[in-house]
Design an enzyme around this catalytic site. Structure first.
Site, short mmCIF file in Angstrom:
data_model
loop_
_atom_site.label_atom_id
_atom_site.label_comp_id
_atom_site.label_asym_id
_atom_site.label_seq_id
_atom_site.Cartn_x
_atom_site.Cartn_y
_atom_site.Cartn_z
N ALA B 109 -41.73 -16.57 21.51
CA ALA B 109 -42.16 -15.60 22.17
C ALA B 109 -41.37 -14.14 22.47
O ALA B 109 -41.66 -13.01 22.85
CB ALA B 109 -42.59 -16.01 23.38
N LYS B 110 -39.84 -14.45 21.97
CA LYS B 110 -39.03 -13.37 22.00
C LYS B 110 -38.99 -12.63 23.65
O LYS B 110 -39.14 -11.33 23.38
CB LYS B 110 -39.12 -12.47 20.89
CG LYS B 110 -38.96 -13.31 19.40
CD LYS B 110 -38.73 -12.39 18.34
CE LYS B 110 -38.74 -13.09 17.15
NZ LYS B 110 -39.57 -14.14 16.84
N ARG B 111 -39.15 -13.31 24.66
CA ARG B 111 -39.23 -12.56 26.02
C ARG B 111 -37.82 -11.93 26.35
O ARG B 111 -36.92 -12.36 25.87
CB ARG B 111 -39.68 -13.68 26.94
CG ARG B 111 -41.08 -14.04 26.65
CD ARG B 111 -42.13 -13.00 26.72
NE ARG B 111 -43.48 -13.25 26.60
CZ ARG B 111 -44.35 -13.43 25.75
NH1 ARG B 111 -44.19 -13.11 24.56
NH2 ARG B 111 -45.51 -13.80 25.86
#
Lengths: 308, 308
Positions: B109-111
């Site tokens: 999700a590369k938050r």
């Protein structure tokens, strides 16, 4: 379903800011532990459906206070994701209601990925027929320019905007953003890479581009420098109020527009508006009065700062 | 609801990889336009409930093929977000089913965000009682180390893992990651900042840390360098198969473990497994056979590469 928009984001935003006479944007950050008592329900556990409903009623009540008074709202995706699928349904409803109330929606989700995956995020939030259509989206640049291009392309096609994280005001901003490469900080390098693309996303009827940047409010000198590098990019300036920046600091990167006011973006306040201090006697009325007063005060300060 | 896990992520992952004899992780990236014919339903418009159901049946069918054969799966959040709230409900169901089937879930999700907002993302995905509990999450570092700390803290408390984007293999990786600061690229600076924290997230019963990094498969020389800087960090290596990297390139940053095999992370393949080429006659059986064959081939290649 909201109507399809063809008017460029930058034009829509600047037109509303000019009409209102101030650049305030209100953040919608329903942190569970900060939710005013009048909205709380039960143990406020993240997995409860009652919690999602409590968050929804807070957000809709906040929208009702700010509609007609500000150009844009900025929902914080993390606060909704924290509630799981029920929270995303609330976010969709809140975004829809905001747009219906005439507010522009800047979804703060700081997305990033490459290729077709970035294109999927763009389809989710920026396409004209996106299921969670926002007027603009925040994105993170570590993966490089090719990772941002699908967002810019979707924004262009869908008359939406993109705000790229450029220079933030948290202490850790020095770790990567401020590293100096041949006498220029990394965030300057990024600005230089963005500038040609910003020209492409310029709205037809204003000088402003839908390729905007996030620039923290704390360091006015930096905002002025970023403005030189990106003369046409809208700024999304977080941290007004809560993070201690003054209104004139927050608009330091703005420039004199045709109305005589300083313009060039929006200044976001979240907690100072939604969770005003010292007024939570547990009644809806007390919270409403406190929100109205906090709004009035923020609008006055920013209005004076842009009247300059 | 899945049982609460107290066993450190790094230990759980390495134990399964050792038992299986290969580091393959299967990406679950249900891009609508790539979905095999046997799962398609109607126009496949992103807003249709039938589309969300089609995506769900594809993902569950893929899980059924890979369960017991790989240590982990990596759902790509963007593909589910693209379907709106119904897509997030599907993602929750898929993550739940994967964990029930004994697969570790690395949510891609590369938050990224700062302070309490980063903590909200961490609560959403990494806390032991998270509504969308993953075993590990990918995060983006542009905001700096303080923005990553809430993720590390939640991972530590919840026996989960975090994979920080470090050096990716897309062309734009040169824009920021490769910029040279006093003779060292930005991604080296980042690695140096991460190393002391990686030591804190080490699993008690292996040498590996739950603070991992994402390192593209394309440049084996870089993987070896990153391994020197971060000797205990698990690598999440994307791009095996589709992006043209060989199995030995993909494990270039792995080191000889106590079983005699090379170890030190997982190697992800998405399209090569879920969307195998040239076998889509529209029947479920043909797709299943093609997936099984693609799995067998990827496992064999990676197994040989780590047997070294």
């Amino acid at each position: 379903v909201a109507p399809i928009v063809t008017d460029a984001f930058a034009d829509r935003l600047i037109r509303r800011v000019r009409a209102l006479g101030h650049p305030l944007c209100v953040g919608i950050d329903p942190h569970l532990e900060l939710l005013p008592r009048t909205f709380r329900h039960g143990g406020m556990a993240a997995g409860d459906l009652a919690t999602a409903r409590a968050v929804e009623s807070f957000c809709l009540a906040l929208l009702a206070r700010v509609a007609g008074r500000v150009a844009a709202v900025k929902p914080q995706s993390a606060c909704f994701e924290r509630l799981g699928p029920a929270g995303i349904a609330v976010l969709a409803r809140v975004m829809d209601e905001a747009r219906r109330a005439g507010l522009l929606v800047i979804l703060d989700a700081k997305r990033s990925d490459i290729g077709s995956t970035a294109a999927s995020y763009a389809s989710a939030y920026l396409a004209a027929d996106a299921p969670m259509r926002a007027d603009a989206l925040t994105v993170s640049p570590y993966l490089g320019l090719d990772s941002l291009e699908p967002f810019f392309a979707a924004a262009h096609a869908g008359a939406a905007g993109v705000f790229v994280l450029l220079r933030t005001s948290n202490p850790g901003a020095v770790d990567l953003q401020d590293l100096v490469v041949r006498e220029r900080p990394v965030y300057r390098r990024l600005a230089d890479l963005l500038q040609p693309l910003a020209l492409k996303l310029r709205g037809p009827s204003s000088e402003w581009s839908g390729l905007g940047v996030v620039v923290g409010a704390t360091w006015p000198e930096e905002s002025r420098r970023v403005r030189e590098w990106l003369p046409g990019s809208l700024f999304l300036v977080p941290g007004f109020g809560a993070q201690g920046a003054s209104a004139s600091d927050a608009v330091a990167g703005f420039v004199r527009g045709p109305t005589g006011q300083l313009e060039g973006g929006v200044v976001n306040a979240s907690r100072a508006i939604g969770f005003p201090e010292g007024c939570d006697d547990g009644s809806a009325q007390a919270w409403e009065r406190a929100v109205d007063e906090a709004l009035r005060s923020a609008i006055e300060q920013l209005g004076e700062a842009v009247a300059g």
